[in-house]
Write a protein that holds these residues in place. Structure first.
Motif, PDB file in Angstrom:
ATOM      1  N   ARG A 349      18.748   2.232 -28.371  1.00 55.96           N
ATOM      2  CA  ARG A 349      19.005   1.766 -29.882  1.00 55.96           C
ATOM      3  C   ARG A 349      18.592   0.307 -29.893  1.00 55.96           C
ATOM      4  N   ARG A 350      17.985  -0.045 -30.911  1.00 55.02           N
ATOM      5  CA  ARG A 350      17.701  -1.443 -31.473  1.00 55.02           C
ATOM      6  C   ARG A 350      19.145  -1.896 -31.904  1.00 55.02           C
ATOM      7  N   ILE A 415      28.441 -15.620 -26.113  1.00 59.10           N
ATOM      8  CA  ILE A 415      27.390 -14.862 -26.451  1.00 59.10           C
ATOM      9  C   ILE A 415      27.317 -14.428 -27.972  1.00 59.10           C
ATOM     10  N   LEU A 416      26.266 -14.748 -28.538  1.00 51.69           N
ATOM     11  CA  LEU A 416      25.787 -14.651 -30.152  1.00 51.69           C
ATOM     12  C   LEU A 416      26.213 -12.870 -30.152  1.00 51.69           C
ATOM     13  N   LEU A 417      27.098 -12.568 -31.396  1.00 46.32           N
ATOM     14  CA  LEU A 417      27.132 -11.098 -31.428  1.00 46.32           C
ATOM     15  C   LEU A 417      26.630 -10.733 -32.680  1.00 46.32           C
ATOM     16  N   GLY A 430      16.581 -13.350 -40.310  1.00 48.99           N
ATOM     17  CA  GLY A 430      17.181 -12.300 -39.787  1.00 48.99           C
ATOM     18  C   GLY A 430      16.540 -11.733 -38.379  1.00 48.99           C
ATOM     19  N   HIS A 431      15.485 -11.810 -38.521  1.00 53.23           N
ATOM     20  CA  HIS A 431      14.762 -11.276 -37.269  1.00 53.23           C
ATOM     21  C   HIS A 431      15.001 -12.424 -36.094  1.00 53.23           C
ATOM     22  N   LEU A 432      14.984 -13.433 -36.142  1.00 55.37           N
ATOM     23  CA  LEU A 432      15.054 -14.488 -35.112  1.00 55.37           C
ATOM     24  C   LEU A 432      16.656 -14.283 -34.531  1.00 55.37           C
ATOM     25  N   ILE A 437      20.148 -11.950 -30.093  1.00 55.47           N
ATOM     26  CA  ILE A 437      21.555 -11.040 -30.004  1.00 55.47           C
ATOM     27  C   ILE A 437      20.701  -9.921 -29.194  1.00 55.47           C
ATOM     28  N   ASP A 438      19.636  -9.339 -29.153  1.00 53.26           N
ATOM     29  CA  ASP A 438      19.221  -8.358 -28.550  1.00 53.26           C
ATOM     30  C   ASP A 438      19.144  -8.643 -27.151  1.00 53.26           C
TER      31      ASP A 438
END
Length: 488
Positions: A349-350, A415-417, A430-432, A437-438
């Motif tokens: 899942r993304r 870690i960025l959550l 938002g995409h960046l 995060i991914d």
């Protein structure tokens, strides 16, 4: 009645259903796609694409009105409603045509038109013409708008988002109920196109924003543009001739007021299209909303006795993450598992990503504020960093210096959550952030990334620096790029 025997039957030819079809096709040629309405996805027909066409026209009109702030004189802005709607419908039809064209790869005999319902866990009846015996079934029936009963007082002046894209001209006025994604996007776009708009909500929510600081800011900014009460006290909705009369308590006083509008747009939510499937005949375990219980990594449903069923559910029908890219992903997972059954595999899942194309835009990425609060009510395990765009260099240059970005990271690991944003270029930031995060990047690693000058992304760097200072770990990176000036 015609009888068909297939390996896989897919109910619904939207984004999830088409994703399921293409994935299942890798495993078997014995499958059918069932659709009860017009072919062509909700996104192309009445969702993402036509709404963005309307928003694009609204943005141009608003930019023209704002031109004088740059020293550019525009002598009046006239919105040609018929021309706006003609382009919306023309381009919408082109998008729908592309989707329908892509379906030409599906043989005519494998596309069945009609409403389907279950006879048992492996049998579907479509209309009054076809009975399908399927070894596996994928439910991808999508969703439809829903609204509270009191809005029915608007009679035939009550519309949903689908109806807007059939207009030949723009009305004089529209009242919008529901400041969610659909309500905000369409309501504000209509306002910028010269339609008188008032918007009502319940409970204080604005779009997908969960962070109270951002909700408060969005409330202020939207109300500077058009009247929006996110927690309204509406007393009556009545049809008076060809107009809708809405009586409500004014937000900042205890006075009662009635306003009249040409239409009432109900944007109060959507319900999954599972209520007509006769799911009780399948023996599936259903939740309190009568949606099958399923594994979100495999999309597989369960029977009442806890055993796994040869039935899968994907897209808006399961109401997990009602977004197009999520529906496509879920469809592919469901179709792949239906094809390889019983060799079920978990799909990846993304990282969550959502965007509202309002002005300013709204975006969220990663773990939501609401989920962080659910995990830790005090947020003691979370550090927060932010930046206001009021002073941000590039945002000020563009006269889009409104809004704020809030970032959430984990103490200890750094870690960025997650992130929520209300501000300029949110669709891109938002995409960046979702990509970062991914990749489970730390705040320190993100601060090592290149940032050009002058760009809105420098505001992200400011928020990351603020976040890094607030993290309980070190060493902190707090130096400021003095030579870059504002926005660094």
């Amino acid at each position: 009645m015609q009888e068909r025997n297939v390996d896989i039957a897919i109910i619904g030819a939207g984004s999830a259903g088409l994703g399921a079809w293409h994935a299942a096709r890798q495993h078997t040629q014995s499958l059918v796609l069932i659709e009860s309405g017009a072919f062509g996805t909700t996104c192309a027909r009445v969702g993402c694409m036509p709404s963005k066409l309307l928003i694009a026209a609204a943005d141009v009109a608003q930019q023209a009105r704002d031109a004088e702030g740059f020293g550019v004189k525009v002598s009046g802005v006239t919105v040609n409603g018929p021309a706006v709607m003609e382009r919306v419908k023309r381009e919408r039809d082109r998008f729908v045509g592309s989707v329908i064209s892509s379906m030409s790869r599906i043989e005519d005999e494998d596309r069945i038109l009609g409403a389907a319902h279950f006879e048992d866990a492996n049998t579907l009846v479509v209309g009054d013409h076809t009975r399908i015996h399927a070894k596996r079934i994928v439910i991808a029936t999508g969703s439809r708008p829903t609204w509270p009963d009191f809005l029915n007082g608007a009679g035939d002046r009550l519309i949903i988002n689908d109806d807007i894209f059939d207009w030949d001209d723009l009305p004089e006025s529209v009242v919008v109920f529901g400041p969610g994604v659909i309500g905000l996007e369409l309501g504000q776009a209509l306002h910028h196109l010269g339609v008188r708009v008032r918007m009502f909500g319940v409970g204080g929510g604005i779009g997908p924003l969960g962070d109270p600081d951002l909700r408060k800011l969005a409330d202020q900014e939207f109300n500077a543009d058009f009247p929006l009460d996110p927690d309204a006290n509406v007393l009556r909705v009545e049809l008076e001739g060809e107009q809708v009369a809405v009586t409500f308590h004014c937000r900042d006083s205890d006075t009662e007021k009635t306003e009249r509008f040409d239409y009432l747009l109900a944007a109060t939510g959507r319900r999954p299209n599972v209520d007509r499937l006769e799911l009780k005949r399948t023996g599936l375990a259903l939740d309190e909303r009568s949606i099958p219980r399923f594994d979100r990594l495999t999309m597989q449903c369960r029977f009442d006795d806890g055993s796994l069923a040869p039935i899968f559910i994907a897209g808006d029908a399961n109401q997990d993450l009602p977004l197009l890219h999520e529906a496509s992903d879920e469809g592919r997972i469901a179709g792949d598992n239906a094809g390889r059954y019983p060799d079920i595999r978990a799909g990846r899942r993304r990282t969550p990503l959502a965007v509202v194309f309002s002005d300013p835009q709204i975006a969220s990425a990663g773990v939501s504020y609401a989920e962080l609060k659910r995990r830790d009510e005090s947020l003691a395990s979370i550090a927060v960093g932010e930046v206001s765009f009021e002073d941000q260099g590039r945002a000020s240059v563009m006269r889009q210096n409104r809004g704020k970005l809030r970032l959430y990271a984990e103490h200890g690991s750094g870690i960025l959550l997650g992130a929520e944003m209300f501000g300029p270029r949110a669709e891109h930031l938002g995409h960046l952030l979702a990509w970062a995060i991914d990749q489970r990047l730390t705040v320190e690693r993100l601060l090592e990334m290149p940032f050009y000058h002058p760009v809105v992304e420098e505001g992200l760097r400011t928020a990351l620096r603020d976040l890094n200072v607030n993290l309980r770990r070190g060493p902190a990176i707090t130096e400021r790029c003095l030579e870059c000036g504002p926005g660094a």
